[in-house]
Design a protein around this motif. Sequence first.
Motif, mmCIF file in Angstrom:
data_model
loop_
_atom_site.group_PDB
_atom_site.id
_atom_site.type_symbol
_atom_site.label_atom_id
_atom_site.label_comp_id
_atom_site.label_asym_id
_atom_site.label_seq_id
_atom_site.Cartn_x
_atom_site.Cartn_y
_atom_site.Cartn_z
ATOM 1 N N ALA A 27 15.742 13.641 -16.845
ATOM 2 C CA ALA A 27 15.515 11.685 -16.800
ATOM 3 C C ALA A 27 13.667 11.919 -17.186
ATOM 4 C CB ALA A 27 15.945 11.863 -15.172
ATOM 5 N N HIS A 28 13.755 10.201 -17.061
ATOM 6 C CA HIS A 28 12.453 9.997 -18.076
ATOM 7 C C HIS A 28 12.530 9.315 -16.626
ATOM 8 C CE1 HIS A 28 9.921 7.692 -20.452
ATOM 9 N NE2 HIS A 28 8.843 7.779 -20.347
ATOM 10 N N LEU A 29 11.192 9.985 -16.172
ATOM 11 C CA LEU A 29 10.863 8.800 -15.137
ATOM 12 C C LEU A 29 9.613 7.859 -15.347
ATOM 13 C CD1 LEU A 29 11.275 11.252 -12.223
ATOM 14 C CD2 LEU A 29 12.838 9.677 -12.762
ATOM 15 N N VAL A 30 9.031 6.995 -14.902
ATOM 16 C CA VAL A 30 7.664 5.987 -15.158
ATOM 17 C C VAL A 30 7.793 6.049 -13.797
ATOM 18 C CG1 VAL A 30 6.637 3.633 -16.577
ATOM 19 C CG2 VAL A 30 8.032 5.892 -17.121
ATOM 20 N N PHE A 31 6.392 5.671 -12.914
ATOM 21 C CA PHE A 31 6.312 5.500 -12.260
ATOM 22 C C PHE A 31 4.734 4.630 -12.141
ATOM 23 C CE2 PHE A 31 7.019 9.732 -9.745
ATOM 24 C CZ PHE A 31 7.901 9.480 -10.203
ATOM 25 N N VAL A 32 4.594 3.219 -11.623
ATOM 26 C CA VAL A 32 3.554 2.225 -11.951
ATOM 27 C C VAL A 32 2.666 2.201 -10.921
ATOM 28 C CG1 VAL A 32 4.374 0.836 -13.752
ATOM 29 C CG2 VAL A 32 4.550 -0.265 -12.075
ATOM 30 N N TRP A 87 1.676 3.369 -4.963
ATOM 31 C CA TRP A 87 2.437 3.576 -6.111
ATOM 32 C C TRP A 87 2.933 1.869 -5.693
ATOM 33 C CZ3 TRP A 87 1.679 6.325 -9.960
ATOM 34 C CH2 TRP A 87 1.567 7.692 -10.311
ATOM 35 N N SER A 88 3.303 1.345 -6.953
ATOM 36 C CA SER A 88 4.573 -0.174 -6.829
ATOM 37 C C SER A 88 5.909 0.851 -6.013
ATOM 38 C CB SER A 88 5.137 -0.358 -8.397
ATOM 39 O OG SER A 88 6.604 -0.868 -8.456
ATOM 40 N N GLY A 89 6.897 -0.205 -5.408
ATOM 41 C CA GLY A 89 7.916 0.018 -4.678
ATOM 42 C C GLY A 89 9.189 0.191 -6.149
ATOM 43 N N SER A 90 8.602 -0.273 -6.542
ATOM 44 C CA SER A 90 10.286 0.300 -8.046
ATOM 45 C C SER A 90 9.386 1.115 -9.387
ATOM 46 C CB SER A 90 9.730 -0.623 -9.285
ATOM 47 O OG SER A 90 8.746 -1.520 -9.786
ATOM 48 N N TYR A 91 10.659 2.030 -9.995
ATOM 49 C CA TYR A 91 9.712 2.630 -10.664
ATOM 50 C C TYR A 91 11.407 2.672 -11.756
ATOM 51 C CZ TYR A 91 13.708 5.076 -8.112
ATOM 52 O OH TYR A 91 15.101 5.243 -7.866
ATOM 53 N N PHE A 92 10.955 3.866 -13.157
ATOM 54 C CA PHE A 92 11.893 3.594 -14.378
ATOM 55 C C PHE A 92 12.805 4.539 -13.707
ATOM 56 C CE2 PHE A 92 12.976 4.809 -18.360
ATOM 57 C CZ PHE A 92 13.956 4.376 -18.990
ATOM 58 N N ALA A 93 13.700 5.048 -14.241
ATOM 59 C CA ALA A 93 14.525 6.162 -14.631
ATOM 60 C C ALA A 93 15.429 6.214 -15.567
ATOM 61 C CB ALA A 93 15.367 6.542 -12.758
ATOM 62 N N GLY A 94 14.960 6.992 -16.988
ATOM 63 C CA GLY A 94 16.387 6.449 -18.030
ATOM 64 C C GLY A 94 16.817 7.937 -17.914
ATOM 65 N N SER A 95 18.079 8.029 -17.456
ATOM 66 C CA SER A 95 18.731 9.802 -18.459
ATOM 67 C C SER A 95 18.559 9.604 -20.193
ATOM 68 C CB SER A 95 20.076 9.371 -18.336
ATOM 69 O OG SER A 95 21.091 8.064 -19.132
#
Length: 138
Positions: A19-24, A110-118
């Motif tokens: 998984a590619h994770l991005v936290f802002v 951190w923001s409450g959201s995140y990106f997760a890409g398979s």
Amino acid sequence: MADMQNIRTGRHCAFALHAHLVFVTKYRHKVFSNAHLKRMEEIMPAVCADFECELIEFNGENNHVHLLVNFPPEIALSKLVNSLKGVSSRRLRQEYPELVRHYWRAQRLWSGSYFAGSLGGAPLSTVRQYIEQQNRPP
């Protein structure tokens, strides 16, 4: 199909899950220096290890980070993400008190959201290269 060397095995399965994770950061504040990112680079693999995951690549810029994680099928990504964000936020706040000025209103790094890409479409090497090429702050 994944290369044979990238396939992990469990008791009843074989898998190659990435998984590619991005936290802002909260409000996209430009919070991180290179020292903060280096410390996160030490914290994140330890959290991943607690979940029997492997942090393959880590990098970031002054307001976000990218992680490439290899994880077993029994791990819920949402739980891994919550732990990664929670532990890193807590440790950074303890070790770098000056970060408080960036999150005083929300009491969150951190923001409450995140990106997760398979990673089924793009080759791992392409995603690794993308993460390596982030403009890390001085």
